[in-house]
Design a protein around this motif. Sequence first.
Motif, PDB file in Angstrom:
ATOM      1  N   VAL A 128     -48.678  14.008  13.715  1.00 38.75           N
ATOM      2  CA  VAL A 128     -49.900  13.363  14.197  1.00 38.75           C
ATOM      3  C   VAL A 128     -49.939  11.898  13.753  1.00 38.75           C
ATOM      4  CG1 VAL A 128     -52.414  13.490  14.292  1.00 38.75           C
ATOM      5  CG2 VAL A 128     -51.070  15.598  14.107  1.00 38.75           C
TER       6      VAL A 128
ATOM      7  N   ASN B 223     -57.470  18.453  13.914  1.00 38.98           N
ATOM      8  CA  ASN B 223     -56.765  17.193  14.122  1.00 38.98           C
ATOM      9  C   ASN B 223     -55.507  17.308  14.974  1.00 38.98           C
ATOM     10  OD1 ASN B 223     -58.293  15.047  12.692  1.00 38.98           O
ATOM     11  ND2 ASN B 223     -58.101  16.501  11.007  1.00 38.98           N
ATOM     12  N   ASN B 224     -55.251  18.489  15.525  1.00 41.10           N
ATOM     13  CA  ASN B 224     -54.152  18.571  16.485  1.00 41.10           C
ATOM     14  C   ASN B 224     -54.333  19.675  17.525  1.00 41.10           C
ATOM     15  OD1 ASN B 224     -50.560  18.687  16.644  1.00 41.10           O
ATOM     16  ND2 ASN B 224     -51.894  17.101  17.382  1.00 41.10           N
ATOM     17  N   GLY B 225     -55.487  20.289  17.557  1.00 38.72           N
ATOM     18  CA  GLY B 225     -55.822  21.185  18.666  1.00 38.72           C
ATOM     19  C   GLY B 225     -55.049  22.490  18.733  1.00 38.72           C
TER      20      GLY B 225
ATOM     21  N   TYR C 243     -59.249  11.400  19.730  1.00 41.51           N
ATOM     22  CA  TYR C 243     -58.993  12.846  19.796  1.00 41.51           C
ATOM     23  C   TYR C 243     -58.128  13.218  21.004  1.00 41.51           C
ATOM     24  CZ  TYR C 243     -61.658  14.409  15.759  1.00 41.51           C
ATOM     25  OH  TYR C 243     -62.066  14.644  14.470  1.00 41.51           O
TER      26      TYR C 243
ATOM     27  N   ILE D 255     -55.854  11.190  22.692  1.00 37.12           N
ATOM     28  CA  ILE D 255     -54.492  10.643  22.655  1.00 37.12           C
ATOM     29  C   ILE D 255     -53.699  11.247  21.503  1.00 37.12           C
ATOM     30  CG2 ILE D 255     -53.153   8.527  22.203  1.00 37.12           C
ATOM     31  CD1 ILE D 255     -55.482   6.999  23.591  1.00 37.12           C
ATOM     32  N   LYS D 256     -54.354  11.295  20.340  1.00 37.76           N
ATOM     33  CA  LYS D 256     -53.603  11.582  19.129  1.00 37.76           C
ATOM     34  C   LYS D 256     -53.948  12.927  18.511  1.00 37.76           C
ATOM     35  CE  LYS D 256     -53.539   9.729  14.410  1.00 37.76           C
ATOM     36  NZ  LYS D 256     -53.992   8.613  13.585  1.00 37.76           N
ATOM     37  N   ARG D 257     -55.235  13.229  18.407  1.00 35.55           N
ATOM     38  CA  ARG D 257     -55.626  14.386  17.609  1.00 35.55           C
ATOM     39  C   ARG D 257     -55.868  15.624  18.467  1.00 35.55           C
ATOM     40  NH1 ARG D 257     -59.828  12.611  13.009  1.00 35.55           N
ATOM     41  NH2 ARG D 257     -60.324  10.666  14.055  1.00 35.55           N
ATOM     42  N   GLY D 258     -54.835  16.078  19.153  1.00 37.45           N
ATOM     43  CA  GLY D 258     -54.908  17.377  19.813  1.00 37.45           C
ATOM     44  C   GLY D 258     -55.155  17.359  21.309  1.00 37.45           C
TER      45      GLY D 258
END
Lengths: 463, 228
Positions: A293, A349-351, B213, B215-218
């Motif tokens: 990330v 923070n990364n789904g 969120y 683009i980067k966080r998921g």
Amino acid sequence: MSEMLCTPKPLTTKEEIHTLLQDKGGAKYYAQMKQMKVDTEALARDVEAACKSSRTRTWLSLCARCGMCAESCFLYQANDQDPKQVPSYKFQSTLGELVRRKGQVDTEFMLHCMEVAWSQCTCCNRCSLYCPHGIDTGVLISILRGLLFKHGFVPWELKIGSGMHRVYGAQMDVSQEDWLDTCEWMVDENSDEWPGLEIPVDKEDADIMYILNAREVKHYPDDIAKAAILFHVAGENWTVPSEGWENTSLTMFAGDWEGAANNVKRIYKSVEKLRPKTVVGTECGHAHRATVVEGPYWAGQPDGDPPVKFMHYVEWVAMALRTGKLKIDPAKKIKVRCTLQDSCNYVRNNGLGKYTREIMSYIAEDFVEMSSCGDHNYCCGGGGGFNGVGLYRKQRNVGLKMKLKQIQDTGAELVIAPCHNCWDAIRDMMEEYEVHNIKWSFLKPLLVDMIQIPENIEHNPQE
Amino acid sequence: MINFVTGPLFTLSLAVFALGLIFRMVAYVAGLDGKADRIAYRAHTDRSIPGIFASIIKWLIPGGSRGWRAQPVAAVLFFLLHFGAVLVPLFLLGHTVILENSWFGISLPALPADLADLLSILSLVALVLLVVRRIRLAKLRILTTAGDWFILFLTIMPFLTGIVARFELCGNYEGWMLAHVLFGELFLILAPFTKLSHIALFFMSRAQIGMDYAIKRGGAARGGAFPW
């Protein structure tokens, strides 16, 4: 011992690490820190540079001080709604002041900032989902950590951790030899039960390159064996790199951005060398964040993407179950009520929360969600380096109460925690609050006991 | 006097307000530093554009975001304040007349008088309750600065003076109306330079976190926007 243990300079040699490790608990290190002068001129420049984006400056000035963020913070809740734990207050009274005073602060102020940065915020970013203006206190505190690291105001363990990464390329003193020996040892240990098991090192053009946490090498080598068994049973064409195998980042927790960049570049270099199709990282939350990330940005990757597809271990497991590479023996599914700990670093923070739930649908008969889960989960209580800092152990233990209550409210007997920090925090909360009827586990040991062994895989059950 | 404040002074105030806020928005976008923020703002527009819209729209709708639903009392007060604060300045009959007769010559439809009255009163009630909230709650007392009280004062005065004048609560209609216009113009002039700039920067800041969120966080795993 009259040498300076506490200076703004990062640790870059084995000797420096060794010397600082001798100072048990950092007693002398912290005593020196209290005397350390702040280089206000340099700090003013660093504050200016760290807050140069209009996003950051706007966050600091636009905050309506409306208090909507308060209840979103597990530390505010766990500390009986102490107003000092309101996220907005935490960044306004630290980074906000640094900006307003243009770095003209004293040692006492920096010590206060250190306490807030590492004992009042785990950078879980939950508050960013509750601020009407979209202000992310976790990001602001992370910026603060970077400034504090640069000026030497960093907890003892994280100073050492950052040094470990810089010197050993791993969060603890695990050399390349230790790493490769451990792989060999684990194959030897398990090849009676699993003939043909291997941990291929530096195989080029494999489908999967596996990277992991140095703790697994040093303290939990069985986790590496289990990863190997699962790849073996799934029939994966996989490898581990001899260099760039460690994906954790105490440097990220410490605010050591240079060290964090070095970590991720080491991994990307092994990707360049071995050309795997996919990289799979172990069951660790912050390692994923640091490598997949934030990492691409530290490494200067265009578009913020890693050089090839990177997967967290839960993504690989979900894929393996979905495609039938791994099959669960229905008789061995988890019968007891279980719940799932979402790691902030790869869920919010990364789904990736949908993948852990997909896994649960295959392996658990009585799965119950926690009250606030998925993207809105609360931090386990030990994230962001909190678990590892002795100076703040008391504050950490208070913070654990929130997650313990969430777990107990589900009535679960088992918590599945595919993240090292979450796993540690859950272990510690059960010990600290003397809860004996709840177990916790990573996915790998559960899966190894649950999978059906295909006919082409030789297996000699032991005992 | 009233001709001057509703004429040239009004033109000046509105110009400062509009140009100031436009400048703040342009400066915000120009000042975004993707490297410092660690967000590739120009990449993955397939996810970032839906991310921007979801982040703004869900927070514009009462109860539209989990954040609003988590704090229903505060949310109701904020929305009551903002309904009046957005609609009445633009669409109250007296305001539309001044705007149309001004240098700008913009013609806007007018709200029914009763509705405008109701919205104004609700806004004032919400403001008073927000003041009470700020005094009563420990989490807000620790956060509150003199600046926050000043912003509340700037916001309350146009409503208060407007309502007193409109309903002739304290006699001297003309005096109260003059005060109302002046407080309204003070609000307009100071908006770009204070937290009131959120009138414009709310949209920019929400767009930014929506992009972060997405683009980067998921965003890749979630298939685009964050489900606020």
